[in-house]
Design an enzyme around this catalytic site. Structure first.
Site, PDB file in Angstrom:
ATOM      1  N   ASP A 120      -4.899 -12.827   0.619  1.00 31.26           N
ATOM      2  CA  ASP A 120      -3.519 -12.833  -0.049  1.00 31.26           C
ATOM      3  C   ASP A 120      -3.141 -14.364  -0.014  1.00 31.26           C
ATOM      4  O   ASP A 120      -3.454 -15.154   1.039  1.00 31.26           O
ATOM      5  CB  ASP A 120      -2.390 -11.923   0.775  1.00 31.26           C
ATOM      6  CG  ASP A 120      -2.700 -10.497   0.997  1.00 31.26           C
ATOM      7  OD1 ASP A 120      -2.661  -9.748   0.093  1.00 31.26           O
ATOM      8  OD2 ASP A 120      -3.489 -10.250   2.032  1.00 31.26           O
ATOM      9  N   ASP A 167       0.644  -1.165  -0.023  1.00 28.64           N
ATOM     10  CA  ASP A 167       0.172  -0.098  -0.003  1.00 28.64           C
ATOM     11  C   ASP A 167       0.770   1.311  -0.039  1.00 28.64           C
ATOM     12  O   ASP A 167       0.908   1.997   1.006  1.00 28.64           O
ATOM     13  CB  ASP A 167      -0.965   0.103   0.892  1.00 28.64           C
ATOM     14  CG  ASP A 167      -1.899   1.202   1.110  1.00 28.64           C
ATOM     15  OD1 ASP A 167      -2.175   1.780  -0.065  1.00 28.64           O
ATOM     16  OD2 ASP A 167      -2.583   1.569   2.225  1.00 28.64           O
ATOM     17  N   ASP A 169      -3.832  -3.223   7.646  1.00 30.54           N
ATOM     18  CA  ASP A 169      -3.809  -3.415   6.632  1.00 30.54           C
ATOM     19  C   ASP A 169      -3.209  -4.792   6.205  1.00 30.54           C
ATOM     20  O   ASP A 169      -3.466  -5.967   7.029  1.00 30.54           O
ATOM     21  CB  ASP A 169      -2.993  -2.291   5.494  1.00 30.54           C
ATOM     22  CG  ASP A 169      -3.615  -2.258   4.234  1.00 30.54           C
ATOM     23  OD1 ASP A 169      -4.640  -2.112   4.095  1.00 30.54           O
ATOM     24  OD2 ASP A 169      -2.678  -2.328   3.274  1.00 30.54           O
ATOM     25  N   HIS A 170      -2.440  -4.871   5.082  1.00 33.58           N
ATOM     26  CA  HIS A 170      -1.974  -6.289   4.665  1.00 33.58           C
ATOM     27  C   HIS A 170      -0.771  -6.533   5.582  1.00 33.58           C
ATOM     28  O   HIS A 170       0.095  -5.716   5.985  1.00 33.58           O
ATOM     29  CB  HIS A 170      -1.520  -6.470   3.366  1.00 33.58           C
ATOM     30  CG  HIS A 170      -2.666  -6.281   2.295  1.00 33.58           C
ATOM     31  ND1 HIS A 170      -3.486  -7.733   1.846  1.00 33.58           N
ATOM     32  CD2 HIS A 170      -3.351  -5.173   1.807  1.00 33.58           C
ATOM     33  CE1 HIS A 170      -4.309  -7.022   1.064  1.00 33.58           C
ATOM     34  NE2 HIS A 170      -4.374  -5.623   1.131  1.00 33.58           N
ATOM     35  N   GLU A 222       0.613  -3.214  -5.066  1.00 35.17           N
ATOM     36  CA  GLU A 222       0.176  -1.972  -4.744  1.00 35.17           C
ATOM     37  C   GLU A 222       1.169  -0.778  -4.405  1.00 35.17           C
ATOM     38  O   GLU A 222       1.267  -0.316  -3.519  1.00 35.17           O
ATOM     39  CB  GLU A 222      -0.930  -1.919  -3.683  1.00 35.17           C
ATOM     40  CG  GLU A 222      -2.039  -0.712  -3.670  1.00 35.17           C
ATOM     41  CD  GLU A 222      -2.919  -0.563  -2.689  1.00 35.17           C
ATOM     42  OE1 GLU A 222      -3.949   0.191  -2.714  1.00 35.17           O
ATOM     43  OE2 GLU A 222      -3.156  -1.688  -1.994  1.00 35.17           O
ATOM     44  N   ASN A 265      -7.773 -10.278  -3.361  1.00 35.89           N
ATOM     45  CA  ASN A 265      -8.791  -9.470  -3.201  1.00 35.89           C
ATOM     46  C   ASN A 265     -10.267 -10.265  -2.842  1.00 35.89           C
ATOM     47  O   ASN A 265     -11.229  -9.993  -3.492  1.00 35.89           O
ATOM     48  CB  ASN A 265      -9.206  -8.275  -4.109  1.00 35.89           C
ATOM     49  CG  ASN A 265      -8.689  -7.063  -3.542  1.00 35.89           C
ATOM     50  OD1 ASN A 265      -8.921  -6.619  -2.404  1.00 35.89           O
ATOM     51  ND2 ASN A 265      -8.003  -6.312  -4.356  1.00 35.89           N
ATOM     52  N   ASP A 298      -2.295 -10.309  -3.827  1.00 37.17           N
ATOM     53  CA  ASP A 298      -3.655  -9.881  -3.084  1.00 37.17           C
ATOM     54  C   ASP A 298      -4.607 -10.174  -4.050  1.00 37.17           C
ATOM     55  O   ASP A 298      -4.729  -9.507  -5.293  1.00 37.17           O
ATOM     56  CB  ASP A 298      -3.510  -8.419  -2.984  1.00 37.17           C
ATOM     57  CG  ASP A 298      -4.489  -7.953  -2.353  1.00 37.17           C
ATOM     58  OD1 ASP A 298      -5.653  -8.729  -2.270  1.00 37.17           O
ATOM     59  OD2 ASP A 298      -4.893  -6.683  -2.280  1.00 37.17           O
ATOM     60  N   TYR A 349      -1.851  -8.445  -8.426  1.00 38.90           N
ATOM     61  CA  TYR A 349      -2.889  -7.419  -7.529  1.00 38.90           C
ATOM     62  C   TYR A 349      -4.377  -7.442  -8.160  1.00 38.90           C
ATOM     63  O   TYR A 349      -4.372  -6.667  -9.091  1.00 38.90           O
ATOM     64  CB  TYR A 349      -2.157  -6.120  -7.512  1.00 38.90           C
ATOM     65  CG  TYR A 349      -2.996  -5.088  -6.795  1.00 38.90           C
ATOM     66  CD1 TYR A 349      -3.517  -5.615  -5.580  1.00 38.90           C
ATOM     67  CD2 TYR A 349      -2.930  -3.781  -7.227  1.00 38.90           C
ATOM     68  CE1 TYR A 349      -4.431  -4.782  -4.933  1.00 38.90           C
ATOM     69  CE2 TYR A 349      -3.833  -2.813  -6.310  1.00 38.90           C
ATOM     70  CZ  TYR A 349      -4.441  -3.413  -5.301  1.00 38.90           C
ATOM     71  OH  TYR A 349      -5.080  -2.285  -4.432  1.00 38.90           O
TER      72      TYR A 349
END
Length: 275
Positions: free
Chosen positions: A240, A9, A265-266, A44, A169, A167, A128
């Site tokens: 992920d 990110d 976040d991740h 990202e 999603n 990721d 991604y």
């Protein structure tokens, strides 16, 4: 071999910002070298269309000495400073690098979402995956992407082993998020996205975390930043993944999350495999 994947990110923030969150990100990034990974996949990145700056590259070279760096950034007509992916791999390795387009809808092929490294015996590819968007306004495009991406992985698998990460999603099963009932039909947990991931696995791929850990619960890779207590309460999602061709699933030694401390976040994920 040992591989790490992480949705960072914004790598610019992690490398150059002094905000509290950026320092947490940089600490996590710095910690990855301790695992001595052969390859690090980053999603990202949010870099400009021409990629990392000279300053970015100098910092990365200092953090990851003896690694080569390749990247795929969002370019026009897609949004600038959006999405993007990057690989860091040991300079003793010599893969061929490609930046595939998969005939995805809209601007998705221009958003820097895939990089593939080809080695003698296998492909290592990262993705991604596009988010379905607020109000699921991109769900139709997301479904088309899932079909195209599954076809792409299957085409690689016909040539040699595939290791795929990133990721994705999507939380595939109800045990892959803390609150499945209240999140049904939220982006990342729609029936359509879950079916897309099921179809991907059906083409000959194994979710390595589930292969190693079975139906363990409470194991997540993402916690919402907007909810300050999400990580403290472990109110997370597993979105992920490390996937491998079914025929090398028995070669997987470890597939697990790397502790990212207080950063929400991740979190990074690790794969160790005997090839």
């Amino acid at each position: 071999m040992k591989f790490i994947s992480w949705n960072i990110d914004s790598i610019n923030a992690a490398l150059t910002s002094s905000s509290e969150r950026a320092l947490l990100s940089k600490n996590v990034l710095s910690s990855l070298i301790e695992y001595n990974p052969d390859v690090v996949a980053i999603q990202e990145t949010k870099l400009p269309s021409d990629g990392p700056s000279k300053k970015h590259l100098e910092i990365l070279k200092d953090m990851f000495p003896n690694y080569k760096i390749v990247w795929n950034s969002s370019v026009e007509p897609a949004r600038k400073g959006y999405a993007g992916t990057m690989f860091l791999y040991k300079d003793t390795l010599n893969p061929s690098v490609t930046y595939p387009a998969i005939s995805a809808p809209g601007t998705m092929d221009y958003e820097g979402r895939i990089i593939t490294l080809e080695f003698d015996k296998f492909f290592l590819t990262q993705v991604y995956t596009p988010n379905a968007g607020d109000g699921l306004n991109r769900l139709d495009e997301r479904q088309a992407w899932d079909i195209k991406y599954a076809e792409y992985l299957a085409s690689l698998d016909k040539e040699k082993y595939v290791i795929a990460t990133g990721d994705f999603n999507v939380a595939h099963r109800e045990i892959d998020l803390a609150h499945p009932n209240s999140n049904h039909n939220s982006p990342g947990f729609t029936d359509e996205e879950r079916e897309g991931f099921t179809n991907l696995l059906a083409k000959g791929f194994t979710d390595t975390f589930r292969y190693i850990h079975g139906d363990v619960t409470g194991a997540y890779t993402w916690w919402a930043q907007r909810v300050k207590t999400s990580k403290i309460n472990n109110s997370g999602w597993r979105i992920d993944y490390w996937l491998v061709s079914d025929r090398i699933a028995d070669k997987v030694i470890r597939s697990e999350m790397i502790d990212s401390g207080p950063r929400q976040d991740h979190t990074p994920i690790l794969l160790e495999i005997d090839l």
